[in-house]
Design a protein around this motif. Structure first.
Motif, PDB file in Angstrom:
ATOM      1  N   CYS A 164       3.259  -8.239   0.069  1.00 47.40           N
ATOM      2  CA  CYS A 164       2.785  -8.986   1.240  1.00 47.40           C
ATOM      3  C   CYS A 164       3.958  -9.688   1.928  1.00 47.40           C
ATOM      4  O   CYS A 164       3.944  -9.871   3.147  1.00 47.40           O
ATOM      5  CB  CYS A 164       1.730  -9.999   0.814  1.00 47.40           C
ATOM      6  N   CYS A 167       5.196  -7.701   4.666  1.00 46.37           N
ATOM      7  CA  CYS A 167       4.186  -7.313   5.657  1.00 46.37           C
ATOM      8  C   CYS A 167       4.196  -8.298   6.830  1.00 46.37           C
ATOM      9  O   CYS A 167       4.200  -9.513   6.645  1.00 46.37           O
ATOM     10  CB  CYS A 167       2.812  -7.295   4.983  1.00 46.37           C
ATOM     11  N   CYS A 175      -2.899 -14.118   5.155  1.00 47.28           N
ATOM     12  CA  CYS A 175      -2.978 -12.727   5.613  1.00 47.28           C
ATOM     13  C   CYS A 175      -3.785 -12.682   6.914  1.00 47.28           C
ATOM     14  O   CYS A 175      -4.982 -12.976   6.920  1.00 47.28           O
ATOM     15  CB  CYS A 175      -3.636 -11.855   4.543  1.00 47.28           C
ATOM     16  N   ALA A 177      -4.583 -10.034   8.554  1.00 50.35           N
ATOM     17  CA  ALA A 177      -5.543  -8.925   8.537  1.00 50.35           C
ATOM     18  C   ALA A 177      -6.852  -9.333   7.868  1.00 50.35           C
ATOM     19  O   ALA A 177      -7.913  -8.791   8.184  1.00 50.35           O
ATOM     20  CB  ALA A 177      -4.941  -7.729   7.815  1.00 50.35           C
ATOM     21  N   LEU A 184      -9.707  -7.933   2.025  1.00 44.35           N
ATOM     22  CA  LEU A 184      -8.400  -8.552   1.804  1.00 44.35           C
ATOM     23  C   LEU A 184      -8.532 -10.043   1.553  1.00 44.35           C
ATOM     24  O   LEU A 184      -9.378 -10.723   2.135  1.00 44.35           O
ATOM     25  CB  LEU A 184      -7.493  -8.319   3.016  1.00 44.35           C
ATOM     26  N   PRO A 188      -3.004 -13.892  -0.116  1.00 41.85           N
ATOM     27  CA  PRO A 188      -2.653 -12.898  -1.152  1.00 41.85           C
ATOM     28  C   PRO A 188      -1.419 -13.324  -1.942  1.00 41.85           C
ATOM     29  O   PRO A 188      -0.665 -14.197  -1.510  1.00 41.85           O
ATOM     30  CB  PRO A 188      -2.363 -11.638  -0.331  1.00 41.85           C
ATOM     31  N   ARG A 194       2.076  -3.424  -3.660  1.00 42.00           N
ATOM     32  CA  ARG A 194       0.740  -2.850  -3.522  1.00 42.00           C
ATOM     33  C   ARG A 194       0.750  -1.781  -2.446  1.00 42.00           C
ATOM     34  O   ARG A 194       1.711  -1.635  -1.693  1.00 42.00           O
ATOM     35  CB  ARG A 194      -0.258  -3.947  -3.150  1.00 42.00           C
ATOM     36  N   CYS A 196      -1.636  -1.255   0.660  1.00 38.44           N
ATOM     37  CA  CYS A 196      -2.700  -1.981   1.346  1.00 38.44           C
ATOM     38  C   CYS A 196      -2.913  -1.374   2.724  1.00 38.44           C
ATOM     39  O   CYS A 196      -1.962  -1.194   3.483  1.00 38.44           O
ATOM     40  CB  CYS A 196      -2.308  -3.459   1.457  1.00 38.44           C
ATOM     41  N   GLY A 198      -4.101  -2.674   5.266  1.00 36.12           N
ATOM     42  CA  GLY A 198      -3.788  -3.609   6.346  1.00 36.12           C
ATOM     43  C   GLY A 198      -2.295  -3.812   6.554  1.00 36.12           C
ATOM     44  O   GLY A 198      -1.891  -4.530   7.469  1.00 36.12           O
ATOM     45  N   TYR A 199      -1.482  -3.187   5.738  1.00 30.84           N
ATOM     46  CA  TYR A 199      -0.038  -3.425   5.797  1.00 30.84           C
ATOM     47  C   TYR A 199       0.530  -3.095   7.185  1.00 30.84           C
ATOM     48  O   TYR A 199       0.254  -2.033   7.751  1.00 30.84           O
ATOM     49  CB  TYR A 199       0.684  -2.583   4.734  1.00 30.84           C
TER      50      TYR A 199
HETATM   51  S1  SF4 Z   1      -2.370  -6.908   5.243  1.00 30.41           S
HETATM   52 FE1  SF4 Z   1      -2.249  -6.371   3.079  1.00 30.41          FE
HETATM   53  S2  SF4 Z   1      -0.063  -6.270   2.652  1.00 30.41           S
HETATM   54 FE2  SF4 Z   1      -0.293  -7.379   4.590  1.00 30.41          FE
HETATM   55  S3  SF4 Z   1      -0.379  -9.529   4.022  1.00 30.41           S
HETATM   56 FE3  SF4 Z   1      -2.485  -8.801   4.103  1.00 30.41          FE
HETATM   57  S4  SF4 Z   1      -2.983  -8.201   1.991  1.00 30.41           S
HETATM   58 FE4  SF4 Z   1      -0.742  -8.334   2.152  1.00 30.41          FE
END
Ligand code: SF4
Length: 223
Positions: A164, A167, A175, A177, A184, A188, A194, A196, A198-199
């Motif tokens: 994260c 990201c 987060c 997203a 999510l 986080p 990970r 993910c 939503g990344y």
């Molecule tokens: S979208 Fe996924 S990878 Fe990005 S901050 Fe949120 S949980 Fe983490």
């Protein structure tokens, strides 16, 4: 008789020749064999000590190809390396000055080293801090520990993952997203690698694909 030849003859006759801290030799084994070998051992004592002294880094020279720069863990002796590289023309202990890494340790790399420390049960905070500090400051140490982590944890499980912290959707520990719904977590774990959906690639990620494109068919992982 050369030092490797003496050591080979000693092994063949059940005699062990070992280096004692302080720079001398211990010779153990059947009395008769020791008696046969002792004159040669005394005569070649400096060469034997040199052959039995372990080093962490070696340059292994071959007749026709470029030398190999070898990092040994645990440190290896000349005679041990000669067994592994019988065609070597020359072995040279090599202790270059430590080099600083080209870039700071990334969140993913730090997490990988911490996961490896977890996997070997290393819970001494001083040792963990020292390993991570070496990874931050010495290029060879970083390559070494990341290599160990990759071997122990399986490169496939790590190489394409992102944390994260990498990201663009993580803003002030939250987060972005997660606000759009779905599974999510709003807060986080920052350093956990990970895959993910939503990344969103952060500024330092050279792979500009977003999560759904990068890991097709993925369900979001919970943070
Ligand atoms: S979208 Fe996924 S990878 Fe990005 S901050 Fe949120 S949980 Fe983490």
């Amino acid at each position: 008789m050369t030092a490797p030849a003496i050591l080979a003859a000693a092994r063949a006759q059940g005699v062990s020749v070992t280096l004692v801290p302080g720079g001398t030799l211990a010779v153990r084994g059947p009395a008769e064999a020791r008696g046969r070998l002792l004159p040669a051992i005394r005569e070649s004592k400096p060469a034997l000590i040199e052959a039995l002294t372990p080093h962490r880094r070696w340059l292994v020279h071959f007749p026709d190809v470029a030398p190999i720069d070898l990092v040994c863990c645990p440190p290896a002796t000349r005679s041990e390396l000669l067994e592994q590289y019988p065609s070597a023309a020359r072995l040279e202990p090599y202790d270059p000055p430590p080099r600083a890494p080209n870039a700071p340790l990334s969140d993913a790399e730090g997490a990988k080293v911490r996961a490896w420390l977890d996997s070997i049960g290393e819970d001494d905070p001083e040792i963990r801090d020292e390993v991570l500090d070496r990874c931050e400051t010495v290029r060879e140490a970083r390559d070494y520990f990341l290599g160990l982590a990759g071997e122990a944890l399986g490169a496939d499980n790590w190489d394409d993952q992102r944390t994260c912290g990498e990201c663009a959707n993580l803003i002030a520990g939250q987060c972005r997203a997660a606000r759009w719904g779905g599974p999510l977590s709003q807060r986080p774990i920052r350093d956990l690698p990970r895959r993910c959906e939503g990344y969103a690639p952060g500024a330092d990620d050279s792979d500009r694909r977003h999560g759904r494109e990068r890991w097709p068919g993925l369900s979001s992982e919970r943070g």
